[in-house]
Design a protein around this motif. Structure first.
Motif, PDB file in Angstrom:
ATOM      1  N   CYS A   1       0.807  -1.223   0.000  1.00  0.00           N
ATOM      2  CA  CYS A   1       0.000   0.000   0.000  1.00  0.00           C
ATOM      3  C   CYS A   1       0.836   1.267   0.000  1.00  0.00           C
ATOM      4  CB  CYS A   1      -0.924   0.017   1.230  1.00  0.00           C
ATOM      5  SG  CYS A   1      -2.088  -1.355   1.290  1.00  0.00           S
ATOM      6  N   GLN A   2       2.039   1.198   0.515  1.00  0.00           N
ATOM      7  CA  GLN A   2       2.900   2.372   0.640  1.00  0.00           C
ATOM      8  C   GLN A   2       2.185   3.538   1.340  1.00  0.00           C
ATOM      9  OE1 GLN A   2       6.293   2.947  -0.275  1.00  0.00           O
ATOM     10  NE2 GLN A   2       6.170   0.714  -0.184  1.00  0.00           N
ATOM     11  N   PRO A   3       1.635   3.299   2.539  1.00  0.00           N
ATOM     12  CA  PRO A   3       0.941   4.390   3.246  1.00  0.00           C
ATOM     13  C   PRO A   3       1.932   5.407   3.790  1.00  0.00           C
ATOM     14  CG  PRO A   3       1.112   2.489   4.686  1.00  0.00           C
ATOM     15  CD  PRO A   3       1.673   2.057   3.358  1.00  0.00           C
ATOM     16  N   ASN A   4       1.449   6.621   3.958  1.00  0.00           N
ATOM     17  CA  ASN A   4       2.268   7.660   4.590  1.00  0.00           C
ATOM     18  C   ASN A   4       2.038   7.710   6.095  1.00  0.00           C
ATOM     19  OD1 ASN A   4       1.075   9.153   1.767  1.00  0.00           O
ATOM     20  ND2 ASN A   4       3.278   8.904   1.984  1.00  0.00           N
ATOM     21  N   VAL A   5       0.974   7.093   6.559  1.00  0.00           N
ATOM     22  CA  VAL A   5       0.669   7.107   7.984  1.00  0.00           C
ATOM     23  C   VAL A   5      -0.233   5.918   8.293  1.00  0.00           C
ATOM     24  CG1 VAL A   5      -1.366   8.593   7.673  1.00  0.00           C
ATOM     25  CG2 VAL A   5      -0.236   8.516   9.895  1.00  0.00           C
ATOM     26  N   ILE A   6      -0.135   5.431   9.522  1.00  0.00           N
ATOM     27  CA  ILE A   6      -0.998   4.345   9.994  1.00  0.00           C
ATOM     28  C   ILE A   6      -1.845   4.889  11.137  1.00  0.00           C
ATOM     29  CG2 ILE A   6      -1.091   2.061  11.086  1.00  0.00           C
ATOM     30  CD1 ILE A   6       1.551   1.412   9.724  1.00  0.00           C
ATOM     31  N   GLY A   7      -3.152   4.764  11.005  1.00  0.00           N
ATOM     32  CA  GLY A   7      -4.070   5.192  12.056  1.00  0.00           C
ATOM     33  C   GLY A   7      -4.593   3.998  12.825  1.00  0.00           C
ATOM     34  N   ILE A   8      -4.818   4.188  14.115  1.00  0.00           N
ATOM     35  CA  ILE A   8      -5.235   3.064  14.949  1.00  0.00           C
ATOM     36  C   ILE A   8      -6.187   3.544  16.026  1.00  0.00           C
ATOM     37  CG2 ILE A   8      -3.274   3.331  16.540  1.00  0.00           C
ATOM     38  CD1 ILE A   8      -3.259   0.285  16.863  1.00  0.00           C
ATOM     39  N   ASN A   9      -7.098   2.685  16.404  1.00  0.00           N
ATOM     40  CA  ASN A   9      -7.944   2.864  17.591  1.00  0.00           C
ATOM     41  C   ASN A   9      -8.716   1.574  17.797  1.00  0.00           C
ATOM     42  OD1 ASN A   9      -9.293   3.990  19.832  1.00  0.00           O
ATOM     43  ND2 ASN A   9      -9.318   5.994  18.842  1.00  0.00           N
ATOM     44  N   GLY A  10      -9.443   1.515  18.888  1.00  0.00           N
ATOM     45  CA  GLY A  10     -10.186   0.308  19.201  1.00  0.00           C
ATOM     46  C   GLY A  10     -11.097   0.518  20.386  1.00  0.00           C
ATOM     47  N   PRO A  11     -11.849  -0.529  20.764  1.00  0.00           N
ATOM     48  CA  PRO A  11     -12.856  -0.365  21.808  1.00  0.00           C
ATOM     49  C   PRO A  11     -12.369  -0.558  23.232  1.00  0.00           C
ATOM     50  CG  PRO A  11     -13.081  -2.522  20.813  1.00  0.00           C
ATOM     51  CD  PRO A  11     -11.964  -1.841  20.094  1.00  0.00           C
TER      52      PRO A  11
END
Length: 1448
Positions: free
Chosen positions: A804-814
């Motif tokens: 994917c070659q992302p520029n950023v990784i976003g994360i969250n969860g419950p």
């Protein structure tokens, strides 16, 4: 983006009867008519001359597509005379030639003045074959056509005709508001090219016709309409973006859409027959006319409301007034038609309201401030300009000329919008009351004086107006009845104050005349603040005597009072006090003083005392007193919570003024009191004082209610303002930019581990590209914490990132397990050295998921991604949020938006107030960012912000998009919003600066439209001429060159030259804008300094990002997001339930309900105290109360204590003041004592009975023990449970008849709460068991008691009996001393020692205490009664020379 912007220009198939085709070439061809709007090319000069029918259609104001030429022409002849009125009305909405001239002049374009034969703009056809090229003549004619189109904008901003245009538009708005034919007009305005949704409705919406149309004409018209439908059904469907081969293949599979034409023809014939029978209706004059068929006749009203397509919605769409203004003004009649005096009054009234929040110094001159308020009011109420436009382009009119002076903020402008509506409402009601008064045809000095004072601010207060109306109703009920009888055929009567009317007509009313002063004169005295009307007392009779005389003289009419004079007096007092309380001058004075000096107290109800406890929402207001308006302005939520608690019957909010009784006395002395001091005068003053007190009590109650309502509104506004600011911080976030040196929208990979069941549940990841398009989702089944196969997850994650070659990784969860997963991701990226395409490390950021949580289960999510699981939609929403938080919030539905929590006090606001508050925040931020018009056309997600553009709303946004889609081509310039009749003047003024069109150099070379570069800036079209002059000045062109370019209409060349100038920043920043603004204001009267600053900034960087940087979550925000805990629910010192998970060495690992992992170290549980392992005391899976000792927000951990002593001392922070001046400490202490008693009683009733293995132990309470011993002998006893707690026992023993003593036993060293303590304490003496107490303590007391009662000096009976016996004995033996002992029944275990020295001495009483070792008297213990008597005599002898009073 449109096909043109993406470079994919598809072939459009346009068919006409002459079989002419339109040139449609590839990328480098000249744009088609669909791409250019009205700029089309004519195929030949001869065809232009011959096409008279086409010219006639142009005169009628329509633009007819080639494919509809035959159809359109067939239906116009019959309606030609009907169309003219509508054409004139449409023309009014359009711009005059002078308007267009001035706009083009402002825009820097020289407009050609070549008139067409018809005097109107011509629509020309373009024809030819696909391989035919366009000759030079055609190009020239196209240029002329483009110039003619541009001319429509020339005089748009004309100052000379501004008033005339505004008058016409206002007149039209007023006419349209009440025009019952508006839906029909709406139909006609869209009738030129019926495509899309209007094709679907064409069979339902009737065309125009006349009531005098004959049958033959009607039949011909129906026949023509049928032919039009058939023609449309036979027309080929236009499919863009597909080759002819693909279209043929599609037709082979799906058919051409005409398979069921036979059925439609039959249905159409039936409809025509039905319409012929039903479409006619009879008018008032007996003629027949066409029955209008509206959308309401076809569709369900609820569906129309949902889709904003009711008649009212259509009126709002077409009215040239901002939609939000139309909504809030809908309930006001004759809006904007105020007199000059009322306009001045409004300016002063609003200035007073706004100045409160500005905190000006008392000496500050408000002249300039009031002028700014007046300008803002004019922009809003007369020019219909919305807040964003005023703040962006009229800021110099709403701010001080001093650089450090005031500026009306956006908050102030929104307040002015609200206050403007409130003021118009007051004026409307004032006019109603005035007209009502005139209809009564009475003369009243009080009312006349009120309406004469039109220029004072108090007149604008609704409360004073309500007083006048109530006064009219109270004083003139008979006149009102007569008026109602005239107006109502049913003889409706005015029933208010009927009891007062009966009293006024009775003889008892004569008593009021004897009071010596009328209510009106009292009002004059209070208003003047001295007795200009002096009250007089009755000559000879008291009030009661006057009443008695009147009753005696009128026995039949006043029979009810014949035996009850007091009732008659009370009746007189009641109605005279009512007269005083209705007097407007009295009310004005009291209201004025009350508003200045009122205080608010909380008075608890019994329910409130019981339910408002520590941690309650109302804890900080439980004992609030003496709260001033300043307190509530500082903390507006306090009063709103007071009102809320009052509605729940927890408390009452009492308003009063300090020294209220003294205030009433002062007013009484001023108005009614006489200076006579006779008994008769005192009686009359007393009578008048009672009446006056009753009147003021009524007024105080009324004004208190008014203040509560006004204060609640004020506090709601202040809380709403705080909510608005909180929400704006959410909206005011730019897209996440990983590298500020390369500010591009990033490619985003979002990831979540769901519930965190690693190895069981899959990990979901989603990739979104730079255009916010969902590309792909990934499902990772590998366990990231599997130590045996750790490389599986690492390799899978690496493959996804490399793919994917992302520029950023976003994360969250419950839950907090996401934090563990987050650290694992960081570890893998560091270990694998994963970088993006530029070689930079890929950052991992926490993203706010409040929208994603709602999106994953929303209807919108199901529609957009019907086959995706919730976690995939959750990750998509996270990625979209990183691209634009504004768009994510804007795409929430109303319920979803209101379900979010932005502020702790937003629940105090009514739902509608909260909605409008959030809407105002959207409006401000959306207009700060702007909307790209062409992107919104084909992107519903992006277009969601259109409704917040200045001047727009949900309805106008829909209408705007429909108009753009009907063009079937992108807009190339802002001016096309006018030339294509997409927006009217006022809406264009409001919105033009916030709707931008991205400048495209490749497209520009095919167009003659100018200023595309300015169309991609925040510069408003009215300031384009300023922008070109600024550019010319920055380039340092001489005035002659500038003048020459201006004459040529080529001022835009300066913009192009400046854009290519590498030193443009230095040149622009060197300009002296202040001097230029001063010169401009001097010459034209326009204040443009802020606009000039905007021009410079926009010429440097058009629509530069002005939002704050994206805000990833950090520390406590992550803690709150993953756990749901806030600083008020989880803090150091709070108590939380924890569940034991496992033991680690001698520590205990627990978890809270919110999944926060807690550690109990070895020193913070009972194991250390009892020297036993934790596993022997605590059970895995069981829940225990724990006290939070320390919180590690970063790792989502907490340290807690399970020790009983820690749990007993819970820390609850107190964040409010208990200053005695504003907190009722005395009442709090009294309530606490009362609560303790109630708690003790309840605890006794609920306690578990202890079982003690002893023969004298009984399960009794104190009363039961006494009842049991009542029939027993003296000295009998029982051991029982104590009310003091489980660490106490009690012994109840009998001293005498109905005399019992309760002895407390304190237990120490208890094995458990119900076991008997190893050490027992009685009167500070230690014992080891109950038998030792009985033998060594109780039996000794019984022995000493028997010794006392058997002594000759002991007397049975109560104290009174013994005193009588001693007195009698002393009289018989006057020279002898006497003493006796007796029981003290008030203090069991004590004796009275009473004695007299002789008959002349007084009786003395000493107290003797029974102990287990003897009798205690005056600091000494005597082992027996004989020793006690001897000791008494010794003490008496030694004190014989002292003052006898000391014996008492």
């Amino acid at each position: 983006m449109s096909d043109i912007e993406n470079g994919d220009r598809s072939h459009a198939h346009l068919k006409e009867e002459n079989s002419q085709t339109v040139v449609n070439d590839a990328d480098d061809r000249i744009p088609s008519s669909e791409e250019e709007g009205e700029d089309v090319f004519d195929s030949s000069e001869e065809e232009q001359d011959e096409d008279e029918e086409e010219e006639r259609r142009i005169k009628e104001g329509f633009i007819v597509d080639d494919e509809d030429e035959q159809i359109a022409s067939s239906g116009k002849k019959k309606r030609k005379h009907k169309r003219r009125p509508r054409s004139r009305e449409d023309e009014d909405d359009k711009l005059s030639e002078d308007d267009l001239d001035l706009l083009m002049e402002n825009a820097g374009v020289k407009r050609t003045k070549e008139p067409t034969p018809s005097g109107r703009l011509k629509r020309l056809k373009r024809a030819g074959s696909e391989d035919r090229s366009i000759d030079e003549n055609e190009i020239n004619r196209s240029s002329q056509r483009a110039a003619a189109t541009d001319d429509k904008l020339a005089d748009f901003f004309s100052d000379e005709e501004e008033e005339e245009i505004e008058h016409d538009s206002n007149h039209e708005r007023e006419a349209n508001r009440f025009d019952q034919n508006k839906p029909e007009k709406y139909e006609r305005s869209h009738g030129g090219n019926k495509t899309g949704i209007m094709d679907e409705l064409d069979d339902f919406i009737e065309d125009d016709e006349f009531s005098d149309e004959d049958d033959e004409t009607r039949q011909q018209r129906l026949k023509e309409r049928k032919m039009m439908r058939e023609q449309r059904m036979k027309q080929p469907v236009q499919v863009t973006g597909l080759s002819s081969e693909k279209i043929d293949e599609m037709y082979d599979i799906f058919g051409d859409g005409h398979d069921y034409d036979w059925a439609l023809e039959i249905e159409n014939e039936e409809l025509d027959e039905d319409n012929l029978d039903n479409e006619m209706e009879e008018t008032e004059d007996g003629k027949t006319s066409k029955k209008k068929v509206t959308l309401q006749d076809i569709y369900d009203l609820q569906d129309l409301k949902k889709n904003l397509m009711t008649e009212e919605d259509m009126l709002i769409r077409k009215a040239d007034v901002p939609e939000r203004y139309q909504e809030i003004r809908s309930g006001i009649k004759n809006y904007g038609q105020m007199t000059i005096e009322d306009q001045e009054l409004e300016k002063n009234w609003i200035s007073d309201k706004i100045a409160v929040s500005k905190n000006f110094e008392p000496t500050y001159d408000l002249t300039e401030f009031k002028e700014a308020i007046g300008n803002a009011v004019k922009f809003i109420s007369q020019d219909n300009l919305e807040v964003p436009f005023i703040y962006a382009y009229r800021r110099n009119y709403i701010s001080s000329k001093n650089k450090d002076g005031f500026v009306l903020s956006e908050d102030d402008l929104w307040d002015i919008v609200s206050l403007d509506i409130e003021f118009h409402s007051i004026i409307s009601k004032r006019e109603y009351v005035h007209n009502f008064y005139k209809e009564l045809n009475v003369n009243d000095l009080t009312i006349d004086e009120y309406f004469r004072n039109q220029n004072t601010a108090t007149v604008a207060e609704l409360n004073s107006l309500q007083d006048i109306y109530n006064y009219i109703e109270f004083k003139y009920p008979q006149e009102i009845n007569e008026l109602l009888m005239k107006e109502s055929s049913q003889g409706k009567k005015h029933l208010k104050n009927s009891s007062y009317e009966k009293f006024k007509s009775s003889p008892l009313y004569e008593v009021i005349k004897e009071v010596g002063i009328t209510a009106d004169k009292i009002g004059e005295n209070i208003s003047a603040q001295h007795q200009i009307n002096i009250p007089t007392d009755h000559d000879s009779k008291k009030p009661q005597e006057v009443v008695e005389d009147i009753i005696k003289n009128n026995p039949s009419e006043l029979q009810i009072f014949s035996n009850n004079t007091n009732l008659a007096l009370e009746t007189v007092q009641k109605y005279f006090s009512l007269e005083i309380s209705k007097n407007t001058k009295v009310r004005d004075k009291v209201r004025s003083d009350f508003y200045k000096f009122y205080l608010a107290d909380v008075v608890l109800t019994s329910k409130g005392k019981r339910e408002i406890q520590r941690g309650s929402l109302y804890e900080d207001i439980k004992y609030a007193i003496n709260r001033t308006p300043m307190h509530f302005r500082r903390d507006p939520d306090i009063f709103l919570r007071m009102i809320e608690a009052e509605s729940l019957n927890l408390l009452n909010v009492k308003l009063h003024i300090s020294s209220q009784s003294q205030y009433i006395d002062h007013l009484f002395q001023t108005a009614l009191e006489t200076t006579n001091t006779s008994e008769l005068a005192n009686e009359w003053n007393k009578f008048r004082k009672t009446i006056f007190n009753q009147a003021l009590d009524t007024i105080f109650n009324d004004i208190s209610r008014e203040i509560k309502e006004d204060l609640a509104k004020t506090c709601e506004k202040l809380v709403a303002k705080s909510v608005r600011h909180k929400f704006m911080t959410k909206l005011d976030q730019a897209p996440f930019i990983p590298n500020l040196k390369d500010p591009k929208i990033p490619r985003v990979l979002t990831i979540t581990c769901g519930e965190g069941r690693f190895g069981s549940d899959a990990i979901i990841a989603v990739f979104v590209n730079r255009k916010t398009d969902f590309v792909k989702d990934f499902k990772i089944v590998d366990n990231p914490f599997d130590r045996t196969h750790a490389e599986k997850f690492e390799n899978t994650l690496d493959d996804i990132i490399q793919n994917c070659q992302p520029n950023v990784i976003g994360i969250n969860g419950p839950n907090p397990k996401t934090q563990r997963f987050y650290k694992k991701l960081q570890e893998v990226i560091h270990k694998k050295q994963i970088v993006d395409s530029r070689g930079h490390a890929v950052p991992i950021v926490y993203v706010d998921d409040e929208i994603a949580v709602r999106y994953q289960h929303s209807e919108r999510g199901s529609q957009e991604f019907p086959n995706k699981p919730p976690l995939v939609k959750y990750c998509i929403a996270l990625a979209r949020y990183m691209h634009s938080p504004l768009l994510e919030y804007a795409n929430l539905d109303k319920d979803g938006l209101l379900s979010l929590t932005f502020h702790p006090h937003q629940s105090l606001l009514p739902r509608e107030v909260l909605r409008k508050t959030l809407e105002s925040a959207f409006v401000d931020i959306v207009n700060l960012v702007g909307v790209e018009v062409n992107k919104a056309t084909d992107n519903p997600y992006y277009a969601s912000t259109l409704k917040y553009i200045s001047g727009f709303g949900p309805r106008k946004a829909i209408d705007f998009l429909e108009s753009l889609q009907r063009l079937n081509e992108p807009l190339l310039a802002r001016q096309q919003l006018i030339t294509h009749n997409i927006l009217h003047k006022t809406i264009f003024m409001n919105s033009a600066g916030f709707l931008y069109i991205s400048w495209n150099e490749k497209r520009q070379k095919y167009e003659d439209l100018e200023h595309d570069q300015l169309d991609s800036t925040r510069i408003h079209p009215e300031d384009y001429h300023l922008a070109t002059k600024v550019a010319a000045d920055a380039l340092e062109y001489d005035p002659d060159a500038i003048a020459e370019k201006e004459e040529q209409g080529a001022m835009s060349e300066f913009i192009e030259i400046l854009r290519d100038d590498p030193d443009r920043r230095t040149k622009l920043e060197s300009l002296n804008l202040e001097s230029y603004a001063e010169e401009l204001e001097k010459n034209t009267g326009q204040r443009k300094l802020n606009n000039l600053n905007t021009i410079v900034l926009e010429l440097l960087d058009g629509f530069e990002e002005l939002r704050n940087d994206f805000h990833p979550l950090h520390d406590d925000e992550i803690f709150q997001s993953l756990t749901g805990e806030t600083d008020k629910t989880f803090f150091k010192g709070c108590l939380v339930p924890v569940r034991v998970e496992r033991f680690r060495h001698n520590d205990i690992i627990c978890i809270t309900n919110s999944q926060v992992e807690c550690v109990v170290n070895s020193q913070r549980h009972a194991g250390a105290q009892y020297k036993r392992p934790a596993g022997e005391i605590y059970e895995i899976g069981r829940t225990y109360p724990a006290k939070v000792v320390y919180i590690d927000y970063e790792n989502i951990l907490a340290e807690v204590s399970l020790l009983e002593n820690d749990i007993k001392h819970q820390y609850v922070p107190t964040n409010y003041s208990k200053d005695p001046s504003i907190w009722d400490l005395k009442q709090e202490l009294e309530d606490q004592e009362e609560e303790k008693k109630i708690t003790m009683v309840e605890a006794r009733a609920k306690r578990t009975h202890r079982v003690i293995n002893h023969p004298y132990y009984f399960p009794f309470n104190g009363r039961q023990a006494e009842d049991y011993l009542r029939s027993k002998e003296r000295g009998d006893f029982v051991i029982r449970q104590s009310s003091r707690g489980d660490d106490h026992l009690a012994i109840t023993w009998k001293l005498d008849k109905d005399l019992f003593q309760h002895i407390d036993i304190k237990e120490l060293e208890k094995e458990n709460p119900l076991a008997l303590g190893r050490i027992l304490i009685v009167e500070n003496q230690k014992y080891h068991d109950l038998d030792q107490i009985i033998v060594e303590y109780l039996q000794n007391k019984v022995r000493l008691l028997n010794e006392m009662t058997s002594n000759e000096k002991f007397k049975n009976g109560n104290k009174k009996d013994v005193v009588k016996f001693i007195e009698d004995y002393s009289k018989v033996n006057p020279n002898r001393s006497v003493y006796y002992f007796s029981f003290n029944y008030e203090s069991p275990g004590w004796f009275f020692l009473m004695f007299k020295l002789n008959a002349q001495s007084k009786l003395y009483t000493w107290n003797v205490k029974l102990t287990h070792t003897g009798f205690f008297l005056v600091n000494y213990n005597y082992p027996g009664v004989i020793q006690l008597c001897n000791g008494f005599k010794t003490l008496l002898k030694s004190n014989s020379n002292r003052n006898k009073s000391s014996y008492h």
